[in-house]
Design a protein around this motif. Structure first.
Motif, PDB file in Angstrom:
ATOM      1  N   ARG A 272      50.293  32.067   9.814  1.00  0.00           N
ATOM      2  CA  ARG A 272      50.093  32.203  11.270  1.00  0.00           C
ATOM      3  C   ARG A 272      51.195  33.075  11.881  1.00  0.00           C
ATOM      4  NH1 ARG A 272      45.863  29.929  12.840  1.00  0.00           N
ATOM      5  NH2 ARG A 272      46.227  30.982  14.814  1.00  0.00           N
TER       6      ARG A 272
ATOM      7  N   ALA B 236      50.506  36.645  11.151  1.00  0.00           N
ATOM      8  CA  ALA B 236      49.489  37.186  12.073  1.00  0.00           C
ATOM      9  C   ALA B 236      50.115  37.471  13.442  1.00  0.00           C
ATOM     10  CB  ALA B 236      48.343  36.191  12.207  1.00  0.00           C
TER      11      ALA B 236
ATOM     12  N   ARG C 156      51.959  40.672  13.048  1.00  0.00           N
ATOM     13  CA  ARG C 156      51.088  41.842  12.828  1.00  0.00           C
ATOM     14  C   ARG C 156      50.412  42.289  14.118  1.00  0.00           C
ATOM     15  NH1 ARG C 156      49.093  39.215   7.798  1.00  0.00           N
ATOM     16  NH2 ARG C 156      50.263  40.164   6.092  1.00  0.00           N
TER      17      ARG C 156
ATOM     18  N   LEU D 150      42.389  46.028  19.501  1.00  0.00           N
ATOM     19  CA  LEU D 150      42.879  44.823  20.178  1.00  0.00           C
ATOM     20  C   LEU D 150      44.375  44.959  20.487  1.00  0.00           C
ATOM     21  CD1 LEU D 150      42.441  41.971  21.163  1.00  0.00           C
ATOM     22  CD2 LEU D 150      42.759  41.155  18.835  1.00  0.00           C
TER      23      LEU D 150
ATOM     24  N   HIS E 152      48.078  31.304  24.215  1.00  0.00           N
ATOM     25  CA  HIS E 152      46.985  30.431  24.626  1.00  0.00           C
ATOM     26  C   HIS E 152      45.735  30.652  23.790  1.00  0.00           C
ATOM     27  CE1 HIS E 152      43.780  29.028  27.548  1.00  0.00           C
ATOM     28  NE2 HIS E 152      44.536  27.954  27.379  1.00  0.00           N
ATOM     29  N   TRP E 153      45.391  31.926  23.561  1.00  0.00           N
ATOM     30  CA  TRP E 153      44.150  32.206  22.849  1.00  0.00           C
ATOM     31  C   TRP E 153      44.369  32.300  21.343  1.00  0.00           C
ATOM     32  CZ3 TRP E 153      39.499  31.403  22.185  1.00  0.00           C
ATOM     33  CH2 TRP E 153      38.651  32.238  21.473  1.00  0.00           C
ATOM     34  N   PHE E 154      45.262  33.169  20.919  1.00  0.00           N
ATOM     35  CA  PHE E 154      45.402  33.388  19.478  1.00  0.00           C
ATOM     36  C   PHE E 154      46.113  32.219  18.790  1.00  0.00           C
ATOM     37  CE2 PHE E 154      44.833  37.695  21.092  1.00  0.00           C
ATOM     38  CZ  PHE E 154      43.767  38.106  20.286  1.00  0.00           C
ATOM     39  N   GLU E 155      47.083  31.635  19.448  1.00  0.00           N
ATOM     40  CA  GLU E 155      47.797  30.511  18.825  1.00  0.00           C
ATOM     41  C   GLU E 155      47.204  29.162  19.200  1.00  0.00           C
ATOM     42  OE1 GLU E 155      50.002  30.820  16.452  1.00  0.00           O
ATOM     43  OE2 GLU E 155      49.738  32.986  16.643  1.00  0.00           O
ATOM     44  N   GLY E 156      46.333  29.143  20.187  1.00  0.00           N
ATOM     45  CA  GLY E 156      45.659  27.897  20.549  1.00  0.00           C
ATOM     46  C   GLY E 156      46.559  26.858  21.194  1.00  0.00           C
TER      47      GLY E 156
ATOM     48  N   PRO F 232      48.148  24.820  24.389  1.00  0.00           N
ATOM     49  CA  PRO F 232      47.787  24.518  25.782  1.00  0.00           C
ATOM     50  C   PRO F 232      48.772  25.165  26.759  1.00  0.00           C
ATOM     51  CG  PRO F 232      48.708  22.586  24.705  1.00  0.00           C
ATOM     52  CD  PRO F 232      48.575  23.634  23.653  1.00  0.00           C
TER      53      PRO F 232
END
Lengths: 178, 266
Positions: free
Chosen positions: A31, A34, A37, A120, A138-142, A144
């Motif tokens: 993770r 990523a 990268r 992207l 928030h989005w890629f690592e999820g 809150p």
């Protein structure tokens, strides 16, 4: 080790169990790679940055407060290292460098993937840095919003406003027709 | 809404990441998230050889078993305290072995205030220099203010109304203005070394120029502690010429050292 939470592994590690550190590395390394990268050109040694992140986790282990969520803590270290590394790059170095060692079908698939990633990455690059970070976390690592706020040092309401503007901007960049 | 409870946007993001349809929401951020997420899917992370990477990391971890590795693994509050203690030690040595000749006559409330200001500055600049990567990065304005403390505090002390000059030593001897100023500059720089060494020892990574300026700021204030306890000359001209430039000299030296180090690393 598989059944233990990140926080339990960290507690074991600070207690001297080095196997717990290896388990944490295995859990986080892909993770974090990523995460690096997404914002750094391909020629930057992502493996080196992942190692540096864990070296810093090791050095800062006594700063970690047991019971607090580990993931935002590790990601904050990684993001700070990424910022430092990014600042050392020249403008030319920030451009995409395609790996010339690949060939044939793998190269084509790799190229398509890289083109998507690059689109992207370019879109994220065009956002303000504080907006880009919020989307990544928030989005890629999820994570809150509450944890994003802790990592970025901003208030929860500021993070929500940034996220709204960032998602709108990202949609506008990736799909200008909408 | 409490700070810890998930927001509707958090639930929407979680559903989208899990490949589920998000619950209907009138939230504008959720709508923007749903639209953006279609265009920017998360995807699986690329393959990463964690085994090989960890094998290399183990070598670096083994090197951390030495005294320096153990020192920089101290909690951040203890590392900052070590820098402040270095300044305290320099202050104690000066007060004990080379005190200003007018120390007995110098107004104590003023001395306490001056030293308090210097120690607070050492603590703040030291905290900035040793700021952990596990906390959100210092804002550039904050780092700038902390880096300027090493210059601003001595400048404020020099420009403040002079303390009572009760002894002949409180004024530089005629014709010795330059020598006394240079003497204080060198003495202040030398007395900054313990704080500089402490900050450099306890830092956990390569110093950037900003970090270097923060270290220099802490060092300059450590030097200032020594000067305030050692030098009896209270005139603004002397302090502007001999005390204030300590920060400038240290900034220049630290920046030069870092530039040379970075050039050597390339």
């Amino acid at each position: 080790m598989q059944d233990l939470s990140d926080e339990e592994l960290m507690a074991r590690y600070t207690g001297g169990d080095s196997a717990a550190f290896a388990a944490l590395f295995e859990r986080y390394a892909p993770r974090l790679a990523a995460l690096f990268r997404r914002a750094l050109p391909r020629h930057v040694e992502v493996q080196d940055l992942v190692q540096q992140t864990f070296l810093q986790v090791h050095r800062a282990r006594h700063d970690y407060q047991p019971g607090r969520p580990l993931r935002p803590w590790v990601i904050t270290i990684a993001l700070n290292l990424r910022r430092k590394r990014y600042r050392t790059l020249s403008k030319a170095e920030r451009e995409l460098v395609v790996d010339p060692s690949e060939s044939g079908e793998a190269a084509r698939r790799g190229l398509e993937r890289r083109e998507r990633e690059q689109a992207l990455r370019d879109a994220l690059e065009r956002l303000r840095p504080n907006q880009r970070e919020v989307i990544e976390l928030h989005w890629f690592e999820g994570l809150p919003f509450a944890e994003v706020a802790k990592i970025t040092g901003a208030s929860l309401s500021a993070v929500k406003v940034r996220a709204h503007r960032a998602y709108e901007a990202l949609r506008g960049i990736l799909d200008p027709g909408t | 809404m409490s700070r810890g409870s998930p927001t509707c946007c958090d639930r929407t993001a979680a559903a989208l990441r899990a490949g589920r349809a998000p619950a209907p929401s009138g939230c504008a951020t959720c709508q923007a998230l749903i639209a953006a997420a279609r265009l920017a899917p998360v995807g699986e992370p690329e393959a990463f050889d964690a085994g090989a990477a960890f094998a290399e990391l183990e070598g670096a971890l083994a090197a951390e078993a030495g005294w320096r590795g153990r020192l920089r693994a101290w909690p951040t509050w203890a590392r900052v305290l070590a820098v402040v203690l270095a300044a305290l030690a320099i202050g104690a040595l000066n007060a004990g072995f080379a005190p200003r000749p007018d120390l007995a006559h110098y107004p104590w409330p003023r001395l306490v205030l001056v030293l308090g200001l210097c120690f607070a500055g050492v603590w703040a600049a030291g905290a900035g220099a040793l700021w952990p990567l596990s906390r959100p990065e210092l804002k550039p304005a904050t780092a700038g203010v902390l880096a300027l403390l090493g210059l601003a505090i001595p400048l404020a002390l020099a420009l403040a109304p002079e303390a009572a000059a009760t002894l002949p030593a409180c004024a530089p001897p005629a014709g010795m203005f330059r020598q006394k100023a240079i003497g204080c500059l060198v003495f202040g720089c030398l007395c900054a070394v313990p704080a500089l060494l402490a900050a450099a020892t306890f830092t956990r990574g390569a110093l950037s120029i900003t970090d270097g300026l923060l270290v220099a700021s802490a060092g300059a204030l450590c030097g200032q502690v020594a000067l305030q306890l050692h030098c009896p000359i209270v005139g603004a001209e002397h302090q502007l010429a001999g005390h204030v430039p300590v920060a400038l000299a240290l900034n220049a030296a630290v920046c030069l050292a870092l530039l040379l180090k970075n050039r050597g690393a390339r």
